[in-house]
Design a protein around this motif. Sequence first.
Motif, PDB file in Angstrom:
ATOM      1  N   GLY A 108      72.743 -53.752  96.625  1.00 56.91           N
ATOM      2  CA  GLY A 108      73.811 -52.891  97.124  1.00 56.91           C
ATOM      3  C   GLY A 108      73.784 -52.723  98.632  1.00 56.91           C
ATOM      4  O   GLY A 108      74.603 -52.015  99.206  1.00 56.91           O
ATOM      5  N   THR A 109      72.815 -53.375  99.301  1.00 58.16           N
ATOM      6  CA  THR A 109      72.732 -53.212 100.757  1.00 58.16           C
ATOM      7  C   THR A 109      73.897 -53.909 101.456  1.00 58.16           C
ATOM      8  O   THR A 109      74.286 -53.513 102.538  1.00 58.16           O
TER       9      THR A 109
ATOM     10  N   SER B  30      71.739 -47.457  99.733  1.00 50.31           N
ATOM     11  CA  SER B  30      71.436 -48.806 100.185  1.00 50.31           C
ATOM     12  C   SER B  30      70.572 -48.880 101.429  1.00 50.31           C
ATOM     13  O   SER B  30      71.010 -49.292 102.484  1.00 50.31           O
ATOM     14  N   LEU B  31      69.329 -48.488 101.268  1.00 50.52           N
ATOM     15  CA  LEU B  31      68.361 -48.708 102.345  1.00 50.52           C
ATOM     16  C   LEU B  31      67.644 -50.005 102.007  1.00 50.52           C
ATOM     17  O   LEU B  31      67.641 -50.435 100.866  1.00 50.52           O
TER      18      LEU B  31
ATOM     19  N   GLU C  20      76.909 -53.763 100.624  1.00 57.99           N
ATOM     20  CA  GLU C  20      77.998 -52.789 100.687  1.00 57.99           C
ATOM     21  C   GLU C  20      77.833 -51.927 101.938  1.00 57.99           C
ATOM     22  O   GLU C  20      78.798 -51.593 102.624  1.00 57.99           O
ATOM     23  N   GLN C  21      76.576 -51.588 102.228  1.00 59.46           N
ATOM     24  CA  GLN C  21      76.286 -50.777 103.403  1.00 59.46           C
ATOM     25  C   GLN C  21      76.672 -51.532 104.680  1.00 59.46           C
ATOM     26  O   GLN C  21      77.136 -50.933 105.641  1.00 59.46           O
TER      27      GLN C  21
ATOM     28  N   LYS D 291      73.759 -46.225  95.148  1.00 62.38           N
ATOM     29  CA  LYS D 291      72.497 -46.974  95.105  1.00 62.38           C
ATOM     30  C   LYS D 291      71.599 -46.688  96.310  1.00 62.38           C
ATOM     31  O   LYS D 291      70.566 -47.319  96.448  1.00 62.38           O
TER      32      LYS D 291
ATOM     33  N   TYR E 140      78.717 -43.789 105.232  1.00 64.04           N
ATOM     34  CA  TYR E 140      78.856 -43.951 103.787  1.00 64.04           C
ATOM     35  C   TYR E 140      77.481 -44.014 103.141  1.00 64.04           C
ATOM     36  O   TYR E 140      76.580 -44.681 103.619  1.00 64.04           O
ATOM     37  N   MET E 141      77.341 -43.271 102.084  1.00 62.59           N
ATOM     38  CA  MET E 141      76.102 -43.344 101.317  1.00 62.59           C
ATOM     39  C   MET E 141      76.504 -43.619  99.877  1.00 62.59           C
ATOM     40  O   MET E 141      77.210 -42.836  99.250  1.00 62.59           O
ATOM     41  N   SER E 142      76.077 -44.780  99.354  1.00 63.37           N
ATOM     42  CA  SER E 142      76.514 -45.178  98.019  1.00 63.37           C
ATOM     43  C   SER E 142      75.571 -44.637  96.956  1.00 63.37           C
ATOM     44  O   SER E 142      74.519 -44.098  97.261  1.00 63.37           O
TER      45      SER E 142
ATOM     46  N   ILE F 241      87.117 -46.106 102.275  1.00 60.22           N
ATOM     47  CA  ILE F 241      86.165 -46.610 103.270  1.00 60.22           C
ATOM     48  C   ILE F 241      86.415 -48.081 103.610  1.00 60.22           C
ATOM     49  O   ILE F 241      85.653 -48.696 104.347  1.00 60.22           O
TER      50      ILE F 241
ATOM     51  N   LYS G  59      86.062 -46.092  97.497  1.00 63.75           N
ATOM     52  CA  LYS G  59      85.928 -47.438  98.076  1.00 63.75           C
ATOM     53  C   LYS G  59      87.194 -47.879  98.796  1.00 63.75           C
ATOM     54  O   LYS G  59      87.133 -48.647  99.749  1.00 63.75           O
TER      55      LYS G  59
END
Lengths: 251, 372
Positions: free
Chosen positions: B208-209, A93-94, B211-212, A91, A87-89, A57, A54
Motif C-alpha cells: 500500500g506504500t 503506508s509507512l 498509494e502513499q 494500511k 493522506y493516511m490510508s 485525494i 479516494k
Amino acid sequence: MTTPAEKDIVIKVENLTKRFGDFTAVNQISFEVNKGEIFGFLGANGAGKTTAMKMLIGILNPTSGKANVAGFDIYNQPEQIKRNIGYMSQKFSLYEDLTIAENINFFGGIYGLNDDEIKFKSEELLTKLNFHAIKNNLVSSLPLGWKQKLAFSLAIFHSPKIVFLDEPTSGVDPITRRQFWDLIYEASHNGITVFVTTHYMDEAEYCNRISIMVDGEIKALDSPKELKNNFQIDSIDDIFYLLARKAKRIE
Amino acid sequence: MRQLKFLLIKEFQQILRNKLLVRLIIAVPIVQLVILPFAANYEIQNIKLSVVDNDHSEYSRKLINKFTSTNYFLLNGYFYSYKEAIHQLEKDNAELIIEIPKNFEKDLIRENETKIFITANAINGQTAGLSVSYSNSIIRDFNNDIRIEWLQPARINSLPTIEVTSSNWFNPKMNYKYFIVPGLMVLLVTLVGFLLTTINIVKEKEDGTIEQLNVSPLKKYQFILGKLIPFWIIGLVVLTIAQIVSFVLYGIYPVGSYLTIYLFAAIYLVALLGFGLFVSTLAETQQQAMFIAYFFMMIFILLGGLFAPIENMPNWAQFLTRLNPVSYFIEAIRMIILKGSGIKELATHFGIIILFAIIFNTLAVYSYHKTN
C-alpha cells in the motif's frame, strides 16, 4: 478559484458518483467541509467511504459529479490538490523496512521540504511522539498504535491544508485511540482541516460535523448535537443503527 | 531532482538492508557461471555402445576397435543377438547399437560391398543425431583404410579423394565455453534486473506504500526514474561480477573493448527495466508478477539463441527472436568478446536496442497511473 463567500469552504462536493460496472459504490453525494473543521465520514464497511475519499485525494477518477478540494478541481488539477493535502490510508503506508528517521526524511523529501525544514520538523515530531530514543528502530518493530501515530504525523509533516484519514484508529486500544484523537485536535487547532472516516461511533462525538453514509448515499449530515435533536435519539450509535438497518448491501 | 534523490536514497536503504537479497545478487552470477558452463556442454562423449558381432572376423574387430579407440564411444559390451542389445538400449545401458552381419568380411572382399546396422536411442534427439554422424565418419574412415590397404602402394596417388580441412574462425579450438559464457552473462543480467524491478514495484502495491506515493506531488517520471536507476546500477554490478568470474575461471576477456560491452549493457538495461516496469503495472500481487516475469524469462531464454541456435529455428520462431531484446544482447556480446566488434560493426544492434528502450519505457510511462 473561489469566490469570497466560499472562502472558508475547503471541500465542495456536488453529486459525486462512482460506478464500477453496474455497481454504484458512491451515489450522487453532495456536501461541504469548512476550513479547520473535523469532518467525520461515518458508514458501515462497504458503504463507500473509502471510494469517496479516494476520489477527493485524486487517486480515483469519479464517474460523474463535481468536487473541489483545497480550491482545486479534482478532474483538472489533481496534482495541485496533492501538494495541499495529506493522506493516511487504512494500511498506514509507512516503509516497514526503513527506520523511523528514514521514513521521516523520505516523506519530508518527496514533499519538497528543504534540509533545514526536514531537520527542524523531525526534531519537533520525535519530541512530540517521544520517539527520540527509538528513531533508528525499524518501523516494522513498532506496536500498531505507534505506527498509526507516526503515520498521522507524517501525513501532516508538510503542513497540508487538509488531511484525509481513512479509518485511522482501527484495531488499536481505547487509550491509544484517545491519544490519537489528541493529535487530531492539535492539527485542527493549527488550522488543518481534518476529513476522517470511521466506524467507531464514539469517535463521531469528537467531530464537529458528521455525515452518515449508507449504501453509497449520505443519509444524514450535521453536528452530533443537531443530529440527536433531529432524530430525537440521544446516541449517535442508535442513529447509525436506525439508518444502517435499511442497508441492502451485505458486508 | 531533489525528490528523485530522496527516492534513490530510500530505494538503496531498502535494498542494502535486505541482507539476503544483497548476498543473492552477488552469489547468483558467481554460482551460475561456475556451474552452468559445464552443464551446458555441447560436446558429446562416452556414448554407451553395444556391439553385436555376428562375423567375428579380423575386419569386424578392426571396425569395433576404431569405434572404441575414440573418446566418443564407450563399449558397454558384446551381445550375441540384436534382441539382447536392444534390451540394453531399453534399459538405458546403451545409446547406440552396431550390428555387424554374418559374412561381413567375406562380402566385403568378394562382393566389394556389405552392410552395417546402427540403432541409436533417439529419446535425446541431439545425442542420437551426433552419435550417428560420428559413426558415419568412423565407418567412412574405416572404408578408406581398407581401400588403401587393397590398392597397391604405387597407385595410391591415383585414388581420387577430396580431403576437407576446416578451421574454426574466432574460436579456433571450438571451445564451447567461449560460446556459452558470454550468453550466460546476458541471462544473468537479465534475470537479476528484470525480476528485481518487477517484484519491487508490485511489493509497493501490496504494502500500500505506492498509494502513499500516488497522493504525493511526486511526478510520474521521478517515480519511474527512482525505480529504474537502482536496478540499472545493480545490473551493471552483476555484469562486472560476471566479467571477473569468466576471466578468472575461463580466461575469457573481450577481443573488443569492455567499453563497448558496458555501453551496450547500459542501453539494454534501460530497455529491459522499462519492460519490467510495464509488467509490474499489469500485476497486482507478487505472485502474479512472478508468474508473468517467469513466462517472459522462459521466452527470453529459449528464443535468445543461447542454447538453441537461432538459425535452426523455423521461420516463425526466428521472427519471434527478432522481437526478443535478449537475442540482440547475446549476439552483440559474442561479437564483442569473440570477434572484437566495435560500435561501428554493431550499429544495427545498438539502433534496435535503443528502439526497444524507447518503446518499453513509453509503454511503462503510459501504463503507470497515479490516478485510476
